[in-house]
Scaffold this motif. Structure first.
Motif: not given
Lengths: 153, 447, 732
Positions: B8-20
Motif C-alpha cells: 500500500k505504501f509503495s502504491r501510495g508513494l508511486v501515486w504521490t510521486l506521479g502526482g508531483v
C-alpha cells in the motif's frame, strides 16, 4: 474660403472662415460681436461658453463651426433687459451674480435643463450644473434662481 | 511493516510521486513558455556573428557621437515615461505603479550621486538592465522590464548610460514603496528572476531579413511591447503562447496586436500601422491614448522611418491569436440623428453637451478627422474601459497641428462618464458597454 | 436708467470739460495731466460731477470686482445728495479721470473709498445748498433736496445742476460737512438691486474680455515650457501657413504672436516651433515644506509682544505645540486675464481689469521709459480675480505686442497661461506653541510664521521679466502679517513672522492673504488648547475675548447654530458629523465674524463633506444687506473649495496644474448650506466683508473634523489621503 450658413438668434448669417475647425465661440464673439458666450477655458471644462443648438446646451468653445447644423441661440437670444426670459428674470430677482462671468453658462444650461426636467429637485439641479464652474461661490443663489424659475412656470 | 502495508505504501508513494511529476509538469508548462521570438522558425546565431547585428542606431546616426546615439536609444527603450512622475521632471523618477499588492515608485536615473545613478559603473548599469540587479545587489522589481532589456546589446546599453550621464543631475530621493508582505521581500524577486529572465542578448534569426531582425530587436529589446501587450501567467511572467494578444495595465487595455483580423491588427494596412506608430493615430482604427499615447509621444514617434518600417515588418509576422471578447469593429457610421440605444438619456445629454461638436452624431468627426470614432478599437471593446479613460484623461498632444481632446476629469461625475461611455459604444461600436459609476470610480483610483 | 459702462456718459463729463478716449495729446516730454479734470483727493470735483441734465457721475478709484461695490457707492452718493438713484453712474479705475484711492483690496472699498465719496457728496450738498440759499435769499437750513431738486419755502425749486456755476464742484473736501443721519437713508442699508446684474444676465454687459477698439489685432503669448528657460531658436516658418498671422514678436525671452483674427493667433501660439533651454529651478514639490523651512530668513517681524512668553512657557504646567501648513493656491479666475493696449503718438493707453490701475500705470511707464502722465490705464470689469492675478501681466503683454506692431492689440490669456503664470498665494508654514498653568489658564502663546518678505507692493510683470525690462517689481506677497496676532487676552504673547528671502513662485495676494493662513493656525490651535483643557471651544473663547462686539458675534453664532445643544458625535462610527467654531476680529481693528461649520466625515474614505455653515457677522454699518449676504456666501463657498481640494502642482520646471481637471475647484454637488445673522450698526463705520469670513473657513472645518473623529487636520488642503493618514496615526 469656406462659407457656412448659420441661424443665430433667429437671424440668418454667413460665416466666412478659413478653418472649419474654428470653434463656434470665436465666430459668435468676434464676427457677430455677441457678449453672451464667454471664453473661460477653451477646453469644454467650465461651461462659460454654453449656447443652444436646437435647444440643447453645447460648449461652443469646442464645437467646430464646420459641424454646426441647426439653430444657435445665445444668451442675447433668450431675452433682453426689457423682456427677460423667465430664467433670466429669476437670476435678477435672486441677485444670483457676483462677478457674472460664469452666468451665461449657468443660464443657458439651466434653460435647456428645465425644458427636459421642468420641476427638478434641488439635488437634480446640483447634478445638472456640476460641469458648470463658478469661482466666486455664487452657487447657492444660482440654485435658488433655477428653482425659482422652475416654480414660476 | 507487513507486506500488504508495504505494498500500500509503495502504491501510495508511486501515486504521490506521479502526482508531483504531473503537477510539476503542469507548472513547468505554465511557467516556462516560449521565448520572445520563438514563434518564428529559423536558425539563431549570437549577436554580431557574420555581421548579423540589428542593434545600434539607424544609418542616419552612424556618425553621431556616443551621447547622440545614446539619446536615440534611450528614446527607443522608452525610459523616460516610467522614470518620470505624472507631469514630473523627466528622468527623476517618482512615478507610482499602483499594483494589487501595493505601490511601487520608479527611481531617479539622472546622474545625481546621492539619489540617482551617478555612482553607477558600466558593469553596474549592465547588471541593472540585463540581470535586473541594481547597484549594491538590490534586486529590481520587474516593473523594470529587464526580461526584455536583457536582449539589448552591451554597446547599446552603455550608449544609453552615456546619454543619461549627460543629463543635469537632479537631487530627488525616490519615495518608499508600499508593498505588502511577501512582495516587499526583494530576495523573493531573485527567484522569479532566475526562473523568468532569459539573461541573454538578442540572437539574430538568419533565416529572416535584416529588416525583420531590426524590427524584432527594436520591439523585444528596446520598446518592450510585450511587457504590456502580452498576457501574463500565474507567476506574472509573460505568456508568449498568447504573444501580443493583449492585457490590461493599470486600468487601460493594451489591445491585441497579433495578425488576427477581427480582434488584432490583421486588417490594418502597413501604412496604417506605420502612421499609428509615428503619428499616434490611424484613420478608422484609433488614437494612441493613455500609456500607449505616452509611449508613442515619448518614444515610438521618435524612431527613424526605417526603424518604424522595421517595426511594421516584424509585427506583420506575429501569429494570430483571437481575443474572444473582441468582435470585428463596426465600420458603418451612425445615422445623423435618432437614437440607437434608446434608454440612455443621460449619456445622450452629456454627449450633446460636450462631445457632439468634434465627434459628430455620426461618429465620423468630419471636421476634426482625428476625432473619428467609427472602426476604433476602444469604442468596439465591450469592457469600454479605454473609452472611459480617454474621457477622464483627454488625448495626447504630440501632434502639434491636431486639436487635442481635453480632459473631462472632475468635470463630469463618475455616473456621467459611465453614461456617456455606454452611449458612445452603443451608438458607434459593435456592442454596448454596461459601465456604472463604481467602475469609473475604480478607474480613477488607479491613476 | 443707470448706465454701467455708458460711452455717452463717459464722453459728457461735467459742464467744464469734454472727456473722451481720443484726448488730444501734447507732444514732447513731461506732458502735464492731459485732461482738465482734477483727480487729487482733496477736491470734490475729483469724485463727483453733475451734468447739465442732472446726471450724476461718480469717479471712483476703487473698482467693482463683481462685489457690488459700484452699486454700493452709488447708493452712498445718491443718499447723501438726495438724487434719484437711476441718475447716478460710476466711472471706475481710469487714471485720467478717477482719483488714486489706492488699490481695490483688503475689504477697504466701502470703508475707505465709500467714506471718501460720502465726504465729497456731503461737501457738495452743503455747497450747493448754500448757493441755493443765496439765490432764494433763505437760510440753507430751511432747504431740502428731493430727487435732485432743491426745494425751498413757498415751493421754490431749483435743480442741483443749475447751482453748479460759477464754482462748479471745484471746491475743497470738507470733513466737517454734515453727513446724513442713518435714519434718513433711503438706499444705504437697504437691499438695492445691483446695477450691473441685468446686463450680465442678458449679455449686454461689456467685460474686459468683450472690449474692442477699431483696428485692433489679436495677440497670444508663447510662454516657456520651463519658467526660467531662454529662447534658443525660433522657426517662424512653422506658422507662416496660418491665414491671418501678422507677426511673431520676440523681445529677449518674451514671445508672442499677433494676427488679424483670434483663432489664427491661438493656432499660431500652439504651432510656433521654438527651442527653449532647459531649466530646473523649482524645488521638489514633495519636499516643499523642508524647502520653506530652510529658506534664508532676511528678517523677523514681531507682530505682537506682551509679557514674557518664553519664560511663561518654561514655567507652564503643560505645553502644547503644533505645526500648520497651507498649500500654494492660484487665483483661478473663471475668465482668464485679458487686456488691450494702444500706443498713440507718445502715449500708451491700456485697458485692463487691474485692481490697481494707478499702480499699473507706474509700472508700464517704467517698462517703456515713459512719464507716468504719458500712460493711461482704464479699468474694465473682468471676471473675479480675488487678488492680484494676471490682469496686469496681460496688460504688459498687450503693450509689448502693441508697440511691436504699432497698432492696438488685444491679448487674451489662455487657461494654461492663467493657471501657469499668474502670481500665487505663497506656501505658508506656522509653528504654534502654548503654555497652560496649573489652573488651566492659558499663560503663554507663541507663533512663528514662515512667509516671504515684502508687503503689497508692485508685482513684477511677467512680460517685463521675460523681455528684461524694469517693471518696478518687488517681492509682494501682500499684507500677510495681519491676524498673526490674536484677539485673545492672554498675558504672554509673542507672534513672529520669519521673512523669507524667496518663495518658489512669484507671490501676490489672494483673498484674505496671510490672514486666512494665520487665522487657520490660530483658530485650530486655540481649539487644540480647548480640547486639552477639556473646555468647550465657545466658552474658552468667551473667557479670552474681552470685547463686547466680539462676545456678541460669538453668542449670536451659538444661538444660530444651537452650539450649546449640539449632539456629541460617535467618533468611531464610519461616518459622523462634527461641529467646529472659529472667530476673528479682522486685523484686530475691524469686522467681527464668528463661524460654525457642520461637517460629515467618512473615516473609511477620508472624505469630508462640509454641509452647513452658521455665520454671525458684524461689519458696522451695512450699505447693502443683500450685497453683504452675497459676499459672505461667496467667501464661504470659495474657501471651502480652497480648503478641501486646491493645491498647485508643479515639477522642477513649471506649474503642471494648468487646467480645471488638474486644479479642480468646488462644484455644485459639494456646495454647503449657509445661514447668517447679520448685525447692522448704522451709526458705526462701514467695514468690509469681502474677506473676513473666508479667513475662518479652514479652522472651522478642521475643528469640525476634530469634533467628529478626534483627528486634527493641520495641512490645507484637507485631502482624503491626509484624513486617512491622520486617522491611522491616531489609531497607533
Amino acid at each position: 474660403m469656406p462659407q457656412y450658413q448659420l441661424d443665430v438668434n433667429g437671424a440668418a448669417v454667413i460665416a466666412t472662415v478659413d478653418d472649419p475647425a474654428m470653434p463656434l465661440l470665436y465666430f459668435l464673439r468676434n464676427d457677430l460681436g455677441l457678449h453672451g458666450p464667454r471664453f473661460g477655458c477653451g477646453l469644454g471644462q467650465c461651461g462659460a461658453c454654453t449656447v443652444h443648438l436646437d435647444g440643447a446646451a453645447i460648449r461652443s468653445c469646442v464645437y467646430p463651426i464646420g459641424n454646426v447644423h441647426g439653430k444657435v441661440t445665445t444668451l442675447e437670444g433668450l431675452g433682453t433687459n426689457e423682456n427677460p426670459h423667465p430664467v433670466q428674470r429669476a437670476f435678477i430677482e435672486e441677485q444670483a451674480v457676483q462677478c457674472g462671468y460664469c452666468i451665461n453658462g449657468m443660464i443657458m444650461q439651466a434653460v435647456a435643463f428645465l425644458k427636459r426636467t421642468p420641476k427638478p429637485t434641488e439635488e437634480e439641479v446640483r447634478q445638472e450644473l456640476r460641469p458648470n464652474l463658478c469661482r466666486c461661490g455664487t452657487h447657492i443663489r444660482i440654485i435658488r434662481a433655477v428653482m425659482r424659475a422652475s416654480q414660476a412656470k | 511493516m507487513s507486506t500488504s502495508k508495504q505494498a500500500k505504501f509503495s502504491r501510495g508513494l508511486v501515486w504521490t510521486l506521479g502526482g508531483v511529476i504531473v503537477l510539476g509538469g503542469i507548472l513547468a508548462y505554465l511557467a516556462f513558455g516560449p521565448g520572445a521570438t520563438d514563434f518564428a522558425p529559423g536558425k539563431r546565431v549570437s549577436l554580431g556573428t557574420d555581421g548579423h547585428d540589428p542593434s545600434g542606431v539607424p544609418k542616419e546616426l552612424a556618425n553621431a557621437t556616443l551621447v547622440e546615439r545614446g539619446e536615440y536609444l534611450t528614446r527607443a527603450a522608452d525610459c523616460v515615461v516610467c522614470h518620470t512622475a505624472k507631469d514630473g521632471t523627466p528622468f527623476i523618477g517618482g512615478r507610482a505603479f499602483v499594483l494589487p499588492f501595493g505601490t511601487l515608485y520608479s527611481t531617479n536615473i539622472t546622474p545625481d550621486v546621492e539619489t540617482g545613478i551617478g555612482s553607477y559603473s558600466d558593469a553596474d548599469f549592465l547588471n541593472a538592465l540585463h540581470q535586473g540587479i541594481g547597484r549594491g545587489g538590490k534586486v529590481l522589481y520587474p516593473a523594470m522590464p529587464y526580461p526584455s532589456y536583457t536582449l539589448m546589446s552591451d554597446a547599446d546599453a552603455l550608449a544609453i548610460k552615456a546619454f543619461l550621464f549627460s543629463l543635469t543631475p537632479v537631487h530627488a530621493p525616490t519615495p518608499s514603496n508600499t508593498l505588502a508582505f511577501p512582495f516587499n521581500q526583494r530576495a523573493l524577486m531573485s527567484i522569479w528572476s532566475a526562473l523568468f529572465n532569459p539573461r541573454q542578448r538578442y540572437e539574430p534569426n538568419i533565416d529572416r531579413s535584416d529588416d525583420w531582425n531590426r524590427g524584432a530587436y527594436l520591439v523585444e529589446a528596446m520598446e518592450h511591447c510585450g511587457e504590456c501587450h502580452t498576457p501574463r501567467n500565474l507567476f506574472q511572467a509573460l505568456n508568449n503562447r498568447a504573444k501580443f494578444s493583449g492585457a490590461v495595465q493599470a486600468g487601460w487595455r493594451a489591445y491585441n496586436i497579433t495578425v488576427d483580423r477581427d480582434s488584432g491588427i490583421g486588417a490594418w494596412s502597413d501604412a496604417d500601422i506605420a502612421h499609428y506608430l509615428s503619428q499616434g493615430h490611424s484613420a478608422g482604427h484609433g488614437a494612441a491614448s493613455g500609456p500607449m499615447g505616452e509611449a508613442v509621444a515619448e518614444s515610438v514617434s521618435h524612431l527613424s522611418s526605417s526603424d518604424t518600417q522595421a517595426l511594421v515588418t516584424y509585427l506583420r509576422t506575429i501569429p494570430a491569436v483571437h481575443s474572444s471578447d473582441l468582435e470585428a469593429t463596426k465600420l458603418t457610421a451612425a445615422s445623423e440623428r435618432g437614437d440607437v440605444a434608446g434608454a440612455n438619456l443621460r449619456g445622450k445629454e452629456v454627449y450633446e453637451n460636450a462631445c457632439a461638436g468634434c465627434h459628430g452624431w455620426t461618429g465620423v468627426g468630419s471636421v476634426i478627422t482625428t476625432a473619428n470614432l467609427i472602426g476604433t478599437r476602444a469604442v468596439n471593446d465591450p469592457t469600454g474601459i479605454n473609452v472611459a479613460q480617454i474621457i477622464i484623461h483627454g488625448g495626447e498632444h504630440y501632434a502639434q497641428e491636431q486639436t487635442a481632446m481635453p480632459s473631462f476629469d472632475t468635470v463630469y461625475s463618475d455616473g456621467d462618464v459611465a453614461a456617456v461611455a455606454n452611449y458612445v459604444t452603443a451608438r458607434f461600436g459593435a456592442k454596448a458597454t454596461q459601465l456604472n459609476a463604481a467602475d469609473v470610480a475604480k478607474l480613477r483610483s488607479l491613476d | 436708467m443707470n448706465a454701467v459702462i455708458d460711452r455717452r456718459r463717459f464722453l459728457k463729463g461735467t459742464s467744464a470739460l469734454i472727456v473722451s478716449f481720443a484726448i488730444p495729446l501734447t507732444r514732447g516730454r513731461a506732458a502735464p495731466t492731459s485732461s482738465a479734470k482734477p483727480v487729487d483727493l482733496n477736491t470734490v470735483e475729483s469724485f463727483l460731477a453733475i451734468a447739465a441734465d442732472g446726471e450724476v457721475t461718480v469717479y471712483s478709484g476703487k473698482v467693482d470686482l463683481g462685489t457690488g461695490v459700484r452699486t454700493a457707492l452709488a447708493q452712498i452718493v445718491a443718499d447723501e445728495l438726495d438724487v434719484a438713484f437711476p441718475t447716478v453712474a460710476v466711472i471706475q479705475g481710469d487714471t485720467d479721470l478717477t482719483p488714486d484711492q489706492g488699490p481695490t483690496y483688503g475689504s477697504l472699498s466701502i470703508q475707505n473709498g465709500g467714506t471718501q465719496l460720502r465726504q465729497a457728496a456731503a461737501t457738495a450738498r452743503r455747497a450747493l445748498l448754500q448757493e441755493a440759499g443765496k439765490r432764494f435769499n433763505v437760510d440753507p437750513e430751511s432747504l431740502r433736496i428731493a430727487d435732485g431738486i432743491v426745494i425751498g419755502p413757498g415751493e421754490k425749486r431749483v435743480p442741483l445742476q443749475a447751482l453748479i456755476a460759477p464754482h462748479g464742484l471745484h471746491i475743497k473736501m470738507d470733513k466737517t460737512a454734515p453727513l446724513k443721519s442713518p435714519t434718513d437713508f433711503k438706499l444705504v442699508g437697504h437691499p438695492v438691486q445691483r446695477l450691473d446684474i441685468p446686463d450680465k444676465v442678458t449679455g449686454r454687459f461689456t467685460f474686459m474680455q468683450d472690449f474692442k477698439i477699431p483696428g485692433m489685432y489679436h495677440g497670444r503669448v508663447v510662454r516657456p515650457p520651463a519658467m526660467g528657460a531662454t529662447i534658443v531658436s525660433i522657426d517662424e516658418s512653422s506658422v507662416a501657413d496660418i491665414p491671418g498671422i501678422f507677426k511673431v514678436v520676440r523681445q529677449e525671452n518674451f514671445l508672442g504672436v499677433v494676427a488679424t483674427n483670434e483663432w489664427a493667433a491661438i493656432k499660431a501660439a500652439r504651432q510656433l516651433s521654438v527651442k527653449w533651454s532647459e531649466w530646473l529651478g523649482l524645488p521638489d514639490q514633495r519636499q516643499l515644506w523642508e524647502h520653506v523651512r530652510h529658506t534664508k530668513i532676511v528678517k523677523d517681524d514681531v507682530t505682537s509682544h506682551t509679557g514674557d512668553s518664553a519664560h511663561a512657557l518654561g514655567d507652564a504646567a503643560h505645553r502644547i505645540a503644533a505645526t500648520y501648513d497651507f498649500a500654494i493656491h492660484t487665483h483661478g479666475s473663471i475668465g482668464p486675464s485679458c487686456a488691450v493696449a494702444h500706443f498713440e503718438d507718445d502715449r500708451l493707453i491700456c485697458w485692463s481689469a487691474s485692481q490697481a490701475t494707478h499702480n499699473l500705470r507706474k509700472q508700464l511707464a517704467a517698462m517703456f521709459s515713459l512719464q507716468d502722465e504719458q500712460v493711461r490705464c482704464v479699468y474694465i470689469d473682468g471676471a473675479g480675480c480675488y487678488g492680484r492675478n494676471g490682469h496686469e501681466d496681460a496688460a504688459a503683454d498687450a503693450a509689448l505686442l502693441a508697440r511691436a506692431v504699432n497698432a492696438p492689440v488685444r491679448v487674451q490669456w489662455m487657461r494654461e497661461d492663467e493657471h501657469g503664470w499668474d502670481p500665487k498665494g505663497p506656501p505658508t508654514l506656522l509653528d504654534m506653541r502654548a503654555g497652560l498653568d496649573a489652573n488651566g489658564k492659558i499663560s503663554a502663546w507663541e507663533s512663528e510664521l514662515y512667509i516671504p518678505d515684502g508687503m503689497a507692493g508692485f508685482v513684477a510683470l511677467v512680460g517685463a521679466d521675460l523681455a528684461k525690462l524694469n517693471s518696478l517689481g518687488t517681492l509682494s506677497p501682500g499684507g500677510v502679517l495681519n491676524d498673526l496676532a490674536i484677539p485673545y487676552a492672554i498675558d504672554n504673547v509673542k507672534t513672529t513672522a520669519h521673512r523669507l528671502e524667496s518663495t518658489p513662485f512669484k507671490p501676490a495676494w489672494i483673498r484674505s492673504p496671510g490672514r486666512m493662513q494665520n487665522s487657520f493656525a490660530n483658530e485650530a490651535f486655540f481649539d487644540e488648547i480647548a480640547a486639552h483643557l477639556g473646555i468647550d471651544p465657545l466658552e474658552v473663547r468667551l473667557q479670552y475675548v474681552h470685547d463686547a462686539r466680539g462676545q456678541e458675534v460669538l453668542e449670536r453664532v451659538a444661538t444660530l447654530s444651537g452650539w450649546r445643544h449640539r449632539p456629541k458625535p460617535d467618533r468611531h462610527a464610519v461616518t459622523s458629523v462634527g461641529r467646529g467654531l472659529a472667530y476673528v476680529k479682522y486685523e484686530l481693528v475691524r469686522t467681527y465674524v464668528a463661524l460654525v461649520c457642520e461637517a460629515e466625515v467618512n473615516r473609511k474614505t477620508g472624505e469630508i463633506t462640509p454641509k452647513k455653515f452658521f455665520v454671525a457677522h458684524d461689519c458696522g454699518q451695512i450699505i447693502n444687506p443683500d450685497g453683504l449676504r452675497n459676499q459672505i456666501e461667496g467667501n464661504i463657498v470659495q474657501t471651502v473649495s480652497r480648503v478641501m481640494r486646491e493645491e498647485l502642482l508643479f515639477n522642477r520646471s513649471r506649474v503642471t496644474s494648468v487646467d480645471w481637471a488638474s486644479y479642480p475647484i468646488l462644484q455644485f454637488p459639494q456646495v454647503p448650506e449657509v445661514v447668517m445673522d447679520l448685525i447692522d450698526r448704522p451709526n458705526e463705520v462701514p467695514w468690509g466683508a469681502g474677506e473676513p469670513t473666508a479667513a475662518l473657513v479652514p479652522a472651522a472645518i478642521s475643528n469640525a473634523v476634530f469634533d467628529a473623529t478626534g483627528v486634527r487636520l493641520r495641512s490645507v488642503p484637507f485631502t482624503p489621503d491626509k484624513v486617512k493618514a491622520a486617522i491611522a496615526r491616531l489609531a497607533d
